[in-house]
Design an enzyme around this catalytic site. Structure first.
Site, mmCIF file in Angstrom:
data_model
loop_
_atom_site.group_PDB
_atom_site.id
_atom_site.type_symbol
_atom_site.label_atom_id
_atom_site.label_comp_id
_atom_site.label_asym_id
_atom_site.label_seq_id
_atom_site.Cartn_x
_atom_site.Cartn_y
_atom_site.Cartn_z
ATOM 1 N N HIS A 317 0.845 -1.200 0.000
ATOM 2 C CA HIS A 317 0.000 0.000 0.000
ATOM 3 C C HIS A 317 0.883 1.253 0.000
ATOM 4 O O HIS A 317 1.785 1.397 0.824
ATOM 5 C CB HIS A 317 -0.916 0.040 1.227
ATOM 6 C CG HIS A 317 -1.824 1.230 1.241
ATOM 7 N ND1 HIS A 317 -3.062 1.222 0.648
ATOM 8 C CD2 HIS A 317 -1.667 2.475 1.763
ATOM 9 C CE1 HIS A 317 -3.623 2.404 0.807
ATOM 10 N NE2 HIS A 317 -2.803 3.190 1.485
ATOM 11 N N GLU A 422 -24.295 15.608 11.000
ATOM 12 C CA GLU A 422 -23.596 16.842 10.620
ATOM 13 C C GLU A 422 -22.487 16.615 9.601
ATOM 14 O O GLU A 422 -22.220 17.485 8.761
ATOM 15 C CB GLU A 422 -23.026 17.522 11.866
ATOM 16 C CG GLU A 422 -24.071 18.123 12.792
ATOM 17 C CD GLU A 422 -24.651 17.134 13.783
ATOM 18 O OE1 GLU A 422 -25.522 17.528 14.575
ATOM 19 O OE2 GLU A 422 -24.229 15.946 13.750
ATOM 20 N N HIS A 471 -26.328 28.892 19.387
ATOM 21 C CA HIS A 471 -26.205 28.393 20.761
ATOM 22 C C HIS A 471 -24.746 28.316 21.194
ATOM 23 O O HIS A 471 -24.275 27.283 21.687
ATOM 24 C CB HIS A 471 -26.888 27.035 20.907
ATOM 25 C CG HIS A 471 -28.377 27.103 20.754
ATOM 26 N ND1 HIS A 471 -28.974 27.495 19.579
ATOM 27 C CD2 HIS A 471 -29.385 26.835 21.623
ATOM 28 C CE1 HIS A 471 -30.282 27.466 19.721
ATOM 29 N NE2 HIS A 471 -30.569 27.086 20.967
#
Length: 701
Positions: A317, A422, A471
């Site tokens: 790899h 998210e 917030h």
């Protein structure tokens, strides 16, 4: 086009395969009976006698013998070129590229519709290489398509090359997004597929993933949202080559385990041999024909396919082949080729479904009334959506708190609910932004931290995404520290090329958002939960990079710098100090990045070198650090900067109690100013808190 061997003609969309005309040797000494050029001539004659059988989007046709030769030779060339360019670079990922060569050969030759002369054409199919380390095979496909030449291919990973170690649209417009931080490409594809549907365009989105990245939770967020929206114009491909960077992947070659997971998320899943060209062809055709569901091709492949030295062997790899081994591998693959393909262009279509544009009418708030800046964000976002059909909004199932729900009610087709996901939300916004949409993303500021890598990659992608975090800080009150963003300013300031804004009142919020929509790169607007007094008339302007001096006199003994909720505390402190005959300057530093260095330096020069910075944020990386950066490089003595910030873990309580406990309310600002004056007097000042002559000089600030 004419074949070079005589009068036979190739059908449209199929071009000649040319190979080195010298006999090539396979392992074991068997010579190839014919050169690839001879194969090309025979194939051209065959196709000329059969007639054109190239595929169309609506009705994919079976592959002819010539097409089979084309695909096999193209796949071999993609492997060879992946070896050549990584060996020339001395680094890279040839083995990860070689496993995907057959997939890309079929996709680029038969299914992809892309105009390389106009990579941003609205009806181009989109291709996202989520396994970005395998970019050598993508660059090799670009070469085969004539988008780059061999000389450029061999500049891979070299300084100044467009062909970086992972795809980067900053320098290579042929790719839409930067990839390489694994697990994000499918979510980008979700955004692209949503954009196609919104615009009424028939283009398809293809995302090639590695098997290792399916361990990322963000991948399954994307699988979920694609199914929720029924994105049958989205096709995911998992290159299951079994080997990761350091060991076998979690599932190895267990294709049915992958398929079960994908089907559980509502997708059509197809398992196949990723080196069987016929199987790949059939799978893409089925994916194209499937309605109501996205399709995932789960392809069993070999890492390093084509080279007996590295195929399915661990330890290769990210390692190029040495020159001698590269020559052996290229010989084993049949020798270098010069295959050229003609990727079909899409129909020249533009968006057919679009709202009408109108003049921008921002919301207006009366000075003195109380309104939360988060509500002003929602109101201003609605106004932008009314004026501009290119504005879209995404929210993470808190739209009734961020007030993005106002946009959703008015423009439901341009609003995308991403639920509590998210990471997918930010990456999908990038996919929409690639298509030219003005993407606004909102959630509680604290929860954007889990999508920070997606924000970072969006910046690398040269994407424009507008974030709003509500917030923020201890001022949210009773919900406690898990809901309080106290690191968001530092986080967003650190993003390359970002813009960070922290408005203090409703009119300022609306005016800033109207500028943000035209701002390039990543923008972040921090909004406040609490309702606060409107300070500015609606006619006031707030240029990005500026600030507002709200209180000043020739007698100021210090400057208080604040933004958002703490600006209101600073104004209270000003009134308290004024009663005691102490004058201070108050600056609203609404633009945190870029920061207004000129105003800050002037204030330091005129207020005895004393700055008190007050912020509802951890002490590290926020407002005070932005202020200090304004003095970087100054030759004169630096100002004295007192930092009032959150320094210990907060708990639950009333906003006023928490501001007091954190030491960032009006009372603590008064104490800080008083302490500075007393310290100066003790050192021999003038008795009014002013230093003696030449005690502080900043004449060139």
């Amino acid at each position: 086009m004419d074949s070079p061997g005589g009068g036979a003609k190739l059908p449209d969309g199929v071009s000649l395969i040319c190979a080195c005309p010298v006999a090539q040797v396979r392992p074991g000494g068997q010579a190839l009976a014919d050169s690839a050029c001879e194969q090309g001539r025979r194939g051209a004659a065959l196709l000329a006698s059969q007639g054109s059988q190239h595929s169309t989007r609506a009705h994919p046709q079976p592959r002819s013998d010539m097409m089979a030769d084309t695909l096999a030779d193209l796949a071999a060339q993609l492997r060879i070129d992946s070896i050549r360019c990584t060996t020339a670079a001395g680094s890279g990922h040839p083995s990860s590229s070689m496993s995907a060569a057959d997939i890309l050969a079929v996709l680029f030759q038969k299914y992809l519709r892309f105009d390389f002369q106009q990579p941003k054409a609205p009806n181009n199919d989109r291709f996202v290489l989520s396994k970005g380390h395998a970019c050598p095979v993508l660059y090799s496909a670009f070469k085969a398509a004539g988008a780059i030449d061999d000389r450029e291919l061999l500049t891979l990973r070299k300084f100044g090359s467009r062909l970086e170690g992972h795809p980067n649209p900053h320098v290579l417009p042929l790719v839409d997004v930067a990839t390489g931080s694994l697990g994000q490409g499918l979510a980008v594809g979700v955004g692209m597929a949503l954009g196609a549907r919104m615009d009424g365009l028939p283009f398809r989105t293809y995302v090639l993933m590695g098997d290792s990245e399916t361990a990322e939770g963000s991948v399954w967020e994307a699988f979920d949202k694609a199914s929720h929206y029924g994105l049958d114009n989205l096709c995911a491909i998992i290159d299951v080559n079994r080997l990761g960077q350091s060991r076998e992947t979690e599932l190895g070659w267990n294709l049915e385990a992958y398929a079960a997971r994908v089907r559980a998320f509502g997708w059509n899943a197809l398992t196949l041999d990723g080196h069987d060209l016929d199987a790949i062809d059939r799978a893409f055709a089925e994916a194209q024909a499937k309605k109501g569901q996205p399709t995932c091709l789960i392809c069993k492949t070999e890492k390093g396919r084509g080279s007996s030295l590295i195929a399915n062997h661990d330890g290769w790899h990210g390692k190029p082949l040495p020159e001698d081994k590269a020559k052996d591998a290229i010989r084993e693959l049949g020798g270098e080729r010069q295959v050229r393909i003609q990727v079909k262009k899409p129909e020249a279509l533009k968006a057919t479904v679009q709202d009408k544009a109108s003049d921008l009418v921002l919301p207006v708030y009366e000075v003195g009334q109380k309104e939360a800046t988060r509500k002003a964000y929602g109101d201003a976002l609605l106004a932008l959506g009314n004026a501009r059909p290119d504005v879209v909004a995404l929210d993470a199932e808190v739209s009734n708190s961020t007030y993005a729900n106002e946009f959703q009610k008015a423009h439901p087709k341009r609003y995308f609910e991403m639920f509590i996901a998210e990471q997918n939300m930010v990456s999908s916004a990038v996919g929409l932004a690639v298509l030219g949409k003005k993407a606004f993303v909102s959630t509680f500021a604290a929860f954007l931290s889990r999508a920070y890598d997606q924000v970072r990659m969006a910046a690398i992608s040269n994407a424009t995404v507008h974030l709003c975090g509500s917030h923020a800080g201890v001022s949210i009150g009773e919900d406690g520290p898990s809901q309080m963003a106290l690191e968001d300013l530092a986080m967003m300031r650190a993003v390359g090329g970002s813009t960070v804004l922290y408005p203090s009142d409703a009119n300022q919020t609306a005016k800033l958002l109207a500028q943000v929509v035209e701002r390039q790169g990543i923008t972040y607007l921090r909004s406040t939960r609490e309702k606060t007094p409107v300070l500015y008339p609606a006619t006031e302007e707030f240029p990005i990079g500026g600030s507002k001096v709200l209180r000043q006199s020739d007698e100021d003994v210090a400057t208080v710098v604040a933004a958002g909720i703490t600006l209101h505390e600073a104004l209270k402190a000003y009134e308290a100090l004024k009663k005691d005959g102490i004058a201070v300057r108050v600056i609203d530093l609404y633009s945190v990045k870029p920061v207004d260095a000129k105003t800050l330096r002037k204030a330091a020069r005129e207020t005895l070198g004393r700055l008190i910075v007050v912020e509802d944020h951890w002490a590290e990386g926020g407002l005070a650090d932005a202020v200090l950066e304004a003095f970087t490089g100054e030759r004169e003595r630096l100002p004295t900067v007192v930092r009032l910030a959150v320094t210990k873990m907060p708990g639950s309580g009333k906003p006023a109690e928490l501001l007091d406990a954190a030491g960032i309310d009006a009372g603590h600002i008064v104490e800080a100013v008083t302490s500075l004056r007393e310290a100066t007097t003790a050192r021999g000042g003038d008795g009014r808190g002013r230093p003696s002559d030449n005690a502080w000089g900043h004449t060139n600030a």
